[in-house]
Scaffold this active site. Structure first.
Site, PDB file in Angstrom:
ATOM      1  N   LYS A 104       0.845  -1.461   0.101  1.00 51.56           N
ATOM      2  CA  LYS A 104       0.091  -0.029  -0.012  1.00 51.56           C
ATOM      3  C   LYS A 104       0.892   1.056   0.067  1.00 51.56           C
ATOM      4  O   LYS A 104       2.077   1.200   0.736  1.00 51.56           O
ATOM      5  CB  LYS A 104      -0.978  -0.103   1.305  1.00 51.56           C
ATOM      6  CG  LYS A 104      -1.815   0.941   1.126  1.00 51.56           C
ATOM      7  CD  LYS A 104      -3.108   0.243   0.223  1.00 51.56           C
ATOM      8  CE  LYS A 104      -4.639   0.926   0.178  1.00 51.56           C
ATOM      9  NZ  LYS A 104      -5.603   0.073  -0.074  1.00 51.56           N
ATOM     10  N   GLY A 128     -20.473   7.058   2.852  1.00 46.18           N
ATOM     11  CA  GLY A 128     -19.306   7.491   2.136  1.00 46.18           C
ATOM     12  C   GLY A 128     -19.963   7.214   0.574  1.00 46.18           C
ATOM     13  O   GLY A 128     -20.388   6.212   0.255  1.00 46.18           O
ATOM     14  N   GLY A 168     -18.368   8.048  -2.422  1.00 41.53           N
ATOM     15  CA  GLY A 168     -17.466   7.990  -3.421  1.00 41.53           C
ATOM     16  C   GLY A 168     -17.354   7.062  -4.320  1.00 41.53           C
ATOM     17  O   GLY A 168     -18.338   6.401  -4.580  1.00 41.53           O
ATOM     18  N   ASN A 169     -16.222   6.782  -4.867  1.00 40.02           N
ATOM     19  CA  ASN A 169     -16.181   5.735  -5.844  1.00 40.02           C
ATOM     20  C   ASN A 169     -16.958   4.577  -5.552  1.00 40.02           C
ATOM     21  O   ASN A 169     -17.580   3.796  -6.507  1.00 40.02           O
ATOM     22  CB  ASN A 169     -14.657   5.830  -6.514  1.00 40.02           C
ATOM     23  CG  ASN A 169     -14.670   4.826  -7.753  1.00 40.02           C
ATOM     24  OD1 ASN A 169     -15.396   4.866  -8.817  1.00 40.02           O
ATOM     25  ND2 ASN A 169     -14.106   3.348  -7.753  1.00 40.02           N
ATOM     26  N   GLY A 205     -18.949   3.606  -2.592  1.00 34.69           N
ATOM     27  CA  GLY A 205     -20.162   3.643  -2.223  1.00 34.69           C
ATOM     28  C   GLY A 205     -21.321   3.880  -3.386  1.00 34.69           C
ATOM     29  O   GLY A 205     -22.131   3.246  -3.383  1.00 34.69           O
TER      30      GLY A 205
HETATM   31  N1  GLU Z   1      -7.291   0.409  -3.334  1.00 34.40           N
HETATM   32  C1  GLU Z   1      -7.976  -0.777  -3.447  1.00 34.40           C
HETATM   33  C2  GLU Z   1      -7.969  -1.752  -2.481  1.00 34.40           C
HETATM   34  O1  GLU Z   1      -7.970  -1.504  -1.365  1.00 34.40           O
HETATM   35  C3  GLU Z   1      -7.622  -1.557  -4.938  1.00 34.40           C
HETATM   36  C4  GLU Z   1      -6.083  -2.056  -4.837  1.00 34.40           C
HETATM   37  C5  GLU Z   1      -5.647  -2.519  -6.160  1.00 34.40           C
HETATM   38  O2  GLU Z   1      -6.370  -2.733  -7.264  1.00 34.40           O
HETATM   39  O3  GLU Z   1      -4.461  -2.915  -6.211  1.00 34.40           O
HETATM   40  O4  GLU Z   1      -8.434  -3.112  -2.561  1.00 34.40           O
END
Ligand code: GLU
Length: 400
Positions: free
Chosen positions: A96, A208, A210-211, A213
């Site tokens: 992350k 929420g 956003g994208n 929700g």
């Molecule tokens: N940010 C998204 C998650 O937390 C997608 C991560 C990704 O597609 O690598 O699962």
């Protein structure tokens, strides 16, 4: 949130009879990249990329831009990613990234400079077979396009497989924008099927919009006529309408740059985000940030089901309390895995130079998600554990 992630792993590991050494191995982080990004305007922002595990494949996970990002949050989110990819059976690891910034305070030029400089710092450590970042909170396909472009300029890699969540024009996959939301709808529907509740009328609220929700609600509007959205919130306020809000209207309003504070429609009243958590609904969909349900507000929850569409939205303490009250929590590492599932499909398309149809992508998403929930439910029954424990047990088996 780090505590919640550790506790979830420890709880499942204990049920598998693993000792503290094994738990430590599961939690231990491979690499941490911590650096500052200095913009031309003189401002400096702390930035992170945590690579937790690449046991199953390249590190995979989003990058978030948020003022509350810190190293412990990124660590927790990186760990969650490894367990997520393992729980749904993807040949990927977990990582992350994040930048401690409020993107609302940046103009487009600053945002582009910040995104490109993030890659300039990190490029030796990422790449199609090393670590493949994606969008997360406050990052979007436009930002990912800048990043993939910067990566291509520096390394010459033209596959586009170094990042997922790109725009379709830049090699992104059809269906990626809606994937996390629609995956959540499939996950809930599959769980309800196992519980013998297919086709039942239910009310729900979304925290929420956003994208994640907004797509959950608009996909449900099309596919689940028996689900009625009676409350939704964004960071400005919450909206309530007993006879039902119209997800596509709300989503249009947000896409046009509006916030819920300015939204007006017949029968719609305003509520706070906390009211929403304690609302009388069948299902509470948590699609905002971590620890949204915590020891302060857990007593107010009236929902029978919680769908964790954000990462870590139910703290460990709140989870234990709600579990005892038989509130069914569909865990984040399954519920919101639709995003990374379609990221994986995007990565496969980039690596093979193919472009799949939207229906082809959605069919594959559905297969991965239903089978993940089927396996989840199987473990829940056979081990007589919560869905959260079952998800982590399935992940641990795939990580061992
Ligand atoms: N940010 C998204 C998650 O937390 C997608 C991560 C990704 O597609 O690598 O699962």
């Amino acid at each position: 949130m780090l505590e919640t992630a550790h506790a979830a792993i420890r709880s499942a590991a204990t049920k598998l009879g693993l000792d503290e050494d094994a738990v430590k191995q599961l939690i231990d982080i491979n690499n941490e990249h911590i650096f500052d990004i200095k913009l031309k305007n003189g401002r400096t922002y702390p930035a992170y990329r945590v690579q937790h595990s690449n046991k199953r494949g390249p590190y995979k996970g989003g990058i978030r831009f948020h003022p509350e990002v810190d190293i412990d949050e990124v660590r927790a989110l990186a760990i969650l990613m490894s367990f997520k990819t393992a729980a749904v059976g993807l040949p990927l690891g977990g990582g992350k990234g994040g930048i401690e910034v409020d993107p609302k305070t940046l103009n487009q030029n600053d945002l582009e400079e910040l995104s490109r400089k993030y890659v300039r710092h990190l490029h030796p450590h990422i790449g199609p077979d090393k670590d493949v970042p994606a969008p997360d909170v406050n990052t979007n396909p436009g930002i990912i396009d800048w990043m993939v472009d910067e990566y291509e300029i520096i390394t010459g890699d033209k596959t586009g497989a170094s990042f997922t969540g790109k725009t379709v024009a830049r090699g992104g996959s059809l269906g990626r924008d809606a994937a996390t939301g629609s995956g959540g709808v499939i996950a809930l529907e599959t769980l309800l099927k196992h519980l013998g509740k297919t086709g039942q009328k239910l009310t729900y609220g979304v925290q929420g919009f956003g994208n994640v929700g907004s797509f959950f609600a608009t996909v449900a509007e099309g596919d689940q006529p028996n689900w009625r959205l009676i409350a939704a919130s964004d960071s400005s306020t919450g909206l309530y309408c007993k006879s039902g809000l119209k997800p596509s209207d709300l989503s249009r309003h947000k896409k046009n740059g509006g916030s819920f504070k300015e939204y007006k429609a017949d029968g719609v009243s305003s509520i706070t985000n906390q009211d929403l958590v304690g609302l009388e609904v069948d299902v509470l969909v948590l699609a905002a940030l971590g620890d949204a349900v915590n020891k302060k507000n857990m007593h107010t929850v009236q929902a029978k089901y919680i769908v964790e569409m954000a990462n870590g939205p139910v703290s460990n303490e709140a989870f234990e309390f709600l579990d005892k009250k038989d509130v069914v929590v569909l865990p984040d590492i399954i519920a919101n895995a639709g995003g990374v599932i379609v990221s994986y499909l995007e990565w496969l398309q980039n690596k093979s130079g193919e472009h799949w149809s939207e229906s082809g992508v959605n069919n594959k998403l559905e297969k991965y998600m239903t089978s993940a929930v089927d396996n989840l439910y199987k473990t829940h029954l056979s081990k007589k554990v919560s869905l959260r424990d079952a998800a982590y047990i399935n992940a641990i088996k795939n990580l061992s």
